[in-house]
Design a protein around this motif. Structure first.
Motif, mmCIF file in Angstrom:
data_model
loop_
_atom_site.group_PDB
_atom_site.id
_atom_site.type_symbol
_atom_site.label_atom_id
_atom_site.label_comp_id
_atom_site.label_asym_id
_atom_site.label_seq_id
_atom_site.Cartn_x
_atom_site.Cartn_y
_atom_site.Cartn_z
ATOM 1 N N VAL A 17 32.006 47.735 55.972
ATOM 2 C CA VAL A 17 33.316 47.438 56.636
ATOM 3 C C VAL A 17 34.554 48.529 56.573
ATOM 4 O O VAL A 17 35.012 48.767 57.554
ATOM 5 C CB VAL A 17 33.837 45.868 56.140
ATOM 6 N N ARG A 18 34.434 49.244 55.399
ATOM 7 C CA ARG A 18 35.303 50.060 55.308
ATOM 8 C C ARG A 18 35.524 51.401 56.434
ATOM 9 O O ARG A 18 36.047 51.841 56.771
ATOM 10 C CB ARG A 18 35.637 50.608 53.857
ATOM 11 N N GLU A 19 34.342 51.467 56.792
ATOM 12 C CA GLU A 19 33.958 52.471 57.871
ATOM 13 C C GLU A 19 34.341 52.082 59.203
ATOM 14 O O GLU A 19 34.486 53.185 59.848
ATOM 15 C CB GLU A 19 32.424 52.768 57.668
ATOM 16 N N CYS A 62 37.495 35.750 55.082
ATOM 17 C CA CYS A 62 37.759 37.334 54.753
ATOM 18 C C CYS A 62 36.404 38.084 54.318
ATOM 19 O O CYS A 62 35.523 37.523 54.085
ATOM 20 C CB CYS A 62 38.912 37.499 53.932
ATOM 21 N N VAL A 63 36.627 39.410 54.663
ATOM 22 C CA VAL A 63 35.412 40.032 54.188
ATOM 23 C C VAL A 63 36.151 41.228 53.138
ATOM 24 O O VAL A 63 37.431 41.285 53.353
ATOM 25 C CB VAL A 63 34.887 40.918 55.218
ATOM 26 N N GLY A 64 35.148 42.045 52.538
ATOM 27 C CA GLY A 64 35.772 43.144 51.647
ATOM 28 C C GLY A 64 35.474 44.261 52.356
ATOM 29 O O GLY A 64 34.496 44.367 53.059
ATOM 30 N N PRO A 65 36.143 45.293 51.937
ATOM 31 C CA PRO A 65 35.861 46.768 52.603
ATOM 32 C C PRO A 65 34.485 47.096 52.045
ATOM 33 O O PRO A 65 33.921 47.791 53.050
ATOM 34 C CB PRO A 65 36.944 47.544 51.826
ATOM 35 N N ASP A 66 33.811 46.752 51.230
ATOM 36 C CA ASP A 66 32.671 47.275 50.760
ATOM 37 C C ASP A 66 31.417 46.014 51.119
ATOM 38 O O ASP A 66 30.276 46.254 50.493
ATOM 39 C CB ASP A 66 32.336 47.343 49.261
#
Length: 141
Positions: free
Chosen positions: A5-7, A80-84
């Motif tokens: 997700v962080r990408e 929600c989601v996390g960046p990883d």
């Protein structure tokens, strides 16, 4: 292809307090060219309010957006989601919950948002949805 997700997420948080007026939220959306803002009490995520929420939950019911607070009509406790987290997992979550945007939370604090458009651009940049997501917003009116 992006894996995490962080990408693909949009970093930074555009947020209002739960006691903010809908007019304040709408003006912030307009100024930032976005369709949603997070609702937060300090660093704690309370919910999400979208332009559609304002139109459907308030205006269409004949309520005055000057007197209704964001907290009264936002979607509380959003998924929600996390960046990883994986991009594929975020897409499955959007599909199963029928949402177009997910707040991204790290260590209990919102750090950004990932949208269906972000995923489309990352996964298939030549798709119609990706092209629409990359286009400049239509600022008519």
């Amino acid at each position: 292809m992006a894996q995490f997700v962080r990408e693909v997420m949009t970093f930074g948080v555009v947020a209002v307090r739960p006691d903010a007026s809908l007019v304040e939220a709408a003006r912030l959306m307009r100024a930032q060219d976005i369709g949603d803002v997070l609702v937060a009490d300090g660093d704690r995520l309370i919910g999400v309010i979208t332009d559609r929420d304002i139109a459907v939950r308030v205006i269409a019911d004949g309520n005055d957006p000057l007197t209704v607070s964001v907290g009264a009509v936002c979607t509380r406790d959003p998924v929600c989601v996390g960046p990883d987290d994986g991009v594929a997992a975020a897409a499955r979550l959007m599909r199963s919950r029928a949402v177009r945007r997910l707040p991204v939370v790290e260590d209990g604090r919102p750090v950004g948002v990932v949208s269906i458009g972000d995923l489309a651009v990352a996964e298939n940049p030549d798709s119609a949805l990706a092209e629409i997501s990359l286009a400049n917003p239509n600022n008519e009116g």
